[in-house]
Motif scaffolding. Sequence first.
Motif, PDB file in Angstrom:
ATOM      1  N   LEU A  71       0.845  -1.140  -0.024  1.00  0.00           N
ATOM      2  CA  LEU A  71       0.040   0.023  -0.077  1.00  0.00           C
ATOM      3  C   LEU A  71       1.025   1.347  -0.018  1.00  0.00           C
ATOM      4  CD1 LEU A  71      -2.806  -0.874   2.415  1.00  0.00           C
ATOM      5  CD2 LEU A  71      -3.016  -0.625   0.021  1.00  0.00           C
ATOM      6  N   ASP A  72       2.014   1.456   0.749  1.00  0.00           N
ATOM      7  CA  ASP A  72       2.810   2.549   0.595  1.00  0.00           C
ATOM      8  C   ASP A  72       3.483   2.652  -0.619  1.00  0.00           C
ATOM      9  OD1 ASP A  72       2.536   2.689   3.380  1.00  0.00           O
ATOM     10  OD2 ASP A  72       4.409   2.182   3.976  1.00  0.00           O
ATOM     11  N   ARG A  73       3.672   1.776  -1.531  1.00  0.00           N
ATOM     12  CA  ARG A  73       4.028   1.836  -2.702  1.00  0.00           C
ATOM     13  C   ARG A  73       2.982   2.197  -3.759  1.00  0.00           C
ATOM     14  NH1 ARG A  73       8.787  -0.863  -4.503  1.00  0.00           N
ATOM     15  NH2 ARG A  73       8.214   0.146  -6.393  1.00  0.00           N
ATOM     16  N   THR A  74       1.882   2.070  -3.399  1.00  0.00           N
ATOM     17  CA  THR A  74       0.744   1.942  -4.636  1.00  0.00           C
ATOM     18  C   THR A  74      -0.185   3.215  -4.247  1.00  0.00           C
ATOM     19  OG1 THR A  74      -0.294   0.196  -3.722  1.00  0.00           O
ATOM     20  CG2 THR A  74       1.134  -0.239  -5.589  1.00  0.00           C
ATOM     21  N   ILE A  75      -0.549   3.714  -3.017  1.00  0.00           N
ATOM     22  CA  ILE A  75      -1.677   4.420  -2.847  1.00  0.00           C
ATOM     23  C   ILE A  75      -1.187   5.784  -2.213  1.00  0.00           C
ATOM     24  CG2 ILE A  75      -3.305   2.579  -2.592  1.00  0.00           C
ATOM     25  CD1 ILE A  75      -2.788   4.279   0.428  1.00  0.00           C
ATOM     26  N   ASP A  76      -2.205   6.712  -2.200  1.00  0.00           N
ATOM     27  CA  ASP A  76      -1.961   8.098  -1.810  1.00  0.00           C
ATOM     28  C   ASP A  76      -3.123   8.855  -0.984  1.00  0.00           C
ATOM     29  OD1 ASP A  76      -1.795   9.544  -5.148  1.00  0.00           O
ATOM     30  OD2 ASP A  76      -3.368   9.051  -3.965  1.00  0.00           O
ATOM     31  N   ARG A  77      -4.150   7.697  -0.630  1.00  0.00           N
ATOM     32  CA  ARG A  77      -5.211   8.052   0.045  1.00  0.00           C
ATOM     33  C   ARG A  77      -5.819   6.805   0.474  1.00  0.00           C
ATOM     34  NH1 ARG A  77      -8.299  11.060  -3.552  1.00  0.00           N
ATOM     35  NH2 ARG A  77      -7.269  13.034  -2.715  1.00  0.00           N
ATOM     36  N   LEU A  78      -6.212   6.778   2.062  1.00  0.00           N
ATOM     37  CA  LEU A  78      -6.754   5.744   2.690  1.00  0.00           C
ATOM     38  C   LEU A  78      -7.842   5.918   3.092  1.00  0.00           C
ATOM     39  CD1 LEU A  78      -4.995   3.031   3.251  1.00  0.00           C
ATOM     40  CD2 LEU A  78      -4.502   3.954   5.275  1.00  0.00           C
ATOM     41  N   PHE A  79      -8.772   4.925   3.042  1.00  0.00           N
ATOM     42  CA  PHE A  79     -10.023   4.833   4.039  1.00  0.00           C
ATOM     43  C   PHE A  79     -10.114   3.682   4.931  1.00  0.00           C
ATOM     44  CE2 PHE A  79     -11.646   7.106   0.200  1.00  0.00           C
ATOM     45  CZ  PHE A  79     -12.393   8.209   1.050  1.00  0.00           C
ATOM     46  N   CYS A  80     -10.107   3.644   6.179  1.00  0.00           N
ATOM     47  CA  CYS A  80     -10.152   2.763   7.353  1.00  0.00           C
ATOM     48  C   CYS A  80     -11.361   2.528   7.752  1.00  0.00           C
ATOM     49  CB  CYS A  80      -9.222   3.035   8.414  1.00  0.00           C
ATOM     50  SG  CYS A  80      -9.036   1.954   9.639  1.00  0.00           S
ATOM     51  N   PHE A  81     -11.755   1.305   7.984  1.00  0.00           N
ATOM     52  CA  PHE A  81     -13.294   0.825   8.180  1.00  0.00           C
ATOM     53  C   PHE A  81     -13.297   1.114   9.923  1.00  0.00           C
ATOM     54  CE2 PHE A  81     -13.878  -0.873   4.219  1.00  0.00           C
ATOM     55  CZ  PHE A  81     -15.438  -1.023   3.792  1.00  0.00           C
ATOM     56  N   GLN A  82     -14.080   1.697  10.403  1.00  0.00           N
ATOM     57  CA  GLN A  82     -14.212   1.888  11.866  1.00  0.00           C
ATOM     58  C   GLN A  82     -15.433   1.324  12.061  1.00  0.00           C
ATOM     59  OE1 GLN A  82     -12.015   3.438  13.487  1.00  0.00           O
ATOM     60  NE2 GLN A  82     -10.797   4.456  11.946  1.00  0.00           N
ATOM     61  N   ALA A  83     -15.680   1.351  13.536  1.00  0.00           N
ATOM     62  CA  ALA A  83     -16.873   0.891  14.231  1.00  0.00           C
ATOM     63  C   ALA A  83     -18.349   1.359  13.414  1.00  0.00           C
ATOM     64  CB  ALA A  83     -16.970   0.786  15.447  1.00  0.00           C
ATOM     65  N   ASN A  84     -19.329   0.407  13.491  1.00  0.00           N
ATOM     66  CA  ASN A  84     -20.559   0.865  12.956  1.00  0.00           C
ATOM     67  C   ASN A  84     -20.554   1.537  11.458  1.00  0.00           C
ATOM     68  OD1 ASN A  84     -21.796   0.562  15.568  1.00  0.00           O
ATOM     69  ND2 ASN A  84     -20.800   2.592  16.186  1.00  0.00           N
ATOM     70  N   GLY A  85     -19.689   0.652  10.637  1.00  0.00           N
ATOM     71  CA  GLY A  85     -19.569   1.002   9.234  1.00  0.00           C
ATOM     72  C   GLY A  85     -19.111   2.325   8.922  1.00  0.00           C
ATOM     73  N   ILE A  86     -18.682   2.984   9.721  1.00  0.00           N
ATOM     74  CA  ILE A  86     -17.808   4.420   9.235  1.00  0.00           C
ATOM     75  C   ILE A  86     -16.628   4.084   8.599  1.00  0.00           C
ATOM     76  CG2 ILE A  86     -17.320   6.543  10.297  1.00  0.00           C
ATOM     77  CD1 ILE A  86     -20.192   6.271  10.374  1.00  0.00           C
ATOM     78  N   LEU A  87     -16.341   5.017   7.583  1.00  0.00           N
ATOM     79  CA  LEU A  87     -15.225   4.946   6.971  1.00  0.00           C
ATOM     80  C   LEU A  87     -14.412   6.360   7.143  1.00  0.00           C
ATOM     81  CD1 LEU A  87     -16.664   2.623   5.106  1.00  0.00           C
ATOM     82  CD2 LEU A  87     -14.827   2.929   3.332  1.00  0.00           C
ATOM     83  N   GLU A  88     -13.074   6.021   8.061  1.00  0.00           N
ATOM     84  CA  GLU A  88     -12.272   7.328   8.059  1.00  0.00           C
ATOM     85  C   GLU A  88     -11.422   7.580   6.833  1.00  0.00           C
ATOM     86  OE1 GLU A  88      -8.632   7.962  10.706  1.00  0.00           O
ATOM     87  OE2 GLU A  88     -10.384   7.386  12.000  1.00  0.00           O
ATOM     88  N   ARG A  89     -11.668   8.695   6.471  1.00  0.00           N
ATOM     89  CA  ARG A  89     -10.571   9.109   5.447  1.00  0.00           C
ATOM     90  C   ARG A  89      -9.403   9.849   5.845  1.00  0.00           C
ATOM     91  NH1 ARG A  89     -12.411  13.047   0.053  1.00  0.00           N
ATOM     92  NH2 ARG A  89     -10.376  13.280  -0.659  1.00  0.00           N
ATOM     93  N   PHE A  90      -8.177   9.495   5.173  1.00  0.00           N
ATOM     94  CA  PHE A  90      -7.028   9.792   5.473  1.00  0.00           C
ATOM     95  C   PHE A  90      -6.038  10.001   4.254  1.00  0.00           C
ATOM     96  CE2 PHE A  90      -2.243   8.966   6.307  1.00  0.00           C
ATOM     97  CZ  PHE A  90      -2.011  10.109   7.450  1.00  0.00           C
ATOM     98  N   GLU A  91      -5.358  11.419   4.181  1.00  0.00           N
ATOM     99  CA  GLU A  91      -4.619  11.597   2.937  1.00  0.00           C
ATOM    100  C   GLU A  91      -3.079  11.223   3.186  1.00  0.00           C
ATOM    101  OE1 GLU A  91      -5.816  12.970   0.116  1.00  0.00           O
ATOM    102  OE2 GLU A  91      -7.847  12.654   0.921  1.00  0.00           O
TER     103      GLU A  91
END
Length: 299
Positions: A168-188
């Motif tokens: 992932l470090d080599r291929t992406i520049d934006r991340l979404f992490c699944f949190q509790a209750n179906g919430i996706l946290e966005r991270f640049e």
Amino acid sequence: LIKDFSYSFSPEDRVGFIGPNGVGKSTLLDLLNGKQEPDGGLVQRGETVVIGCFDQHSEELSNNLKVIEVIKEVAERIDLGQGEFLSASQLLERFLFPPAQQYSPVSKLSGGEKRRLHLCRLLMAAPNVLLLDEPTNDLDIHTLGVLEDYIEDFRGCVIIVSHDRYFLDRTIDRLFCFQANGILERFEGNYSEWLEHQQQQTQDQQKQPAKTVTANKSQTTVKPPKTKSRKRSFKEQRELDQLDKNLPMLELEKMSLEAKLINANYEEIENITTKLASLCSQITKGEERWLEISALEEN
């Protein structure tokens, strides 16, 4: 599984999705791919979108066909744009099928080689949106290196589900992490940057004193709402601290082994690849456990 998530994927997006097993990552890819329909909301696909999906369930390849025939069934060449083309044979060679092997029957390929051929067949269809579901589970280290280079030059959108921090470090520049209750946290940023961000947040919360407000000349302590399912045990805190120390060391060991592959002979490659597979499994399990424990409320 997924709640109030809205995002518009753009050309040349490089997006990763992470989270513990079973939270809905593969389901999200199925929604994007049209294999499933959402219970609510809307998935809109552009008219010119061509999706290519590399997942755990690849189609059966005909054992009677030659390797190059499997690719030419899809197309003779790929238009890379700007006057550049890649023939079926050139694509196969790029993905480690030498010319002599291209005219061998599929029946002579190993399981790993068939997965690599399936990836080539997928790319030969010239998708402009590439969905990769845990690709590091199926592909050897050499193929992953080629895939990373291909993604870097790919003029389309790439969406990846993976636990592999290095990939992932080599291929992406934006991340979404699944949190509790179906919430996706966005991270640049990439996976390592997200982990550092999480650790920094944890340290900041430990240092932050309880907030107070004055109401009718009395002091009231305002506690943040509890969103965690339960508190982290002492044993789990020790395990988390140990993972914080061990994971970077395992990553360094992995990088060292990958560096040795460059000048290794055949016997050494086989030995190093076996060690790498075991190491990657340790790292994946460690990162999954880190995510699970870090999601718990601190004592």
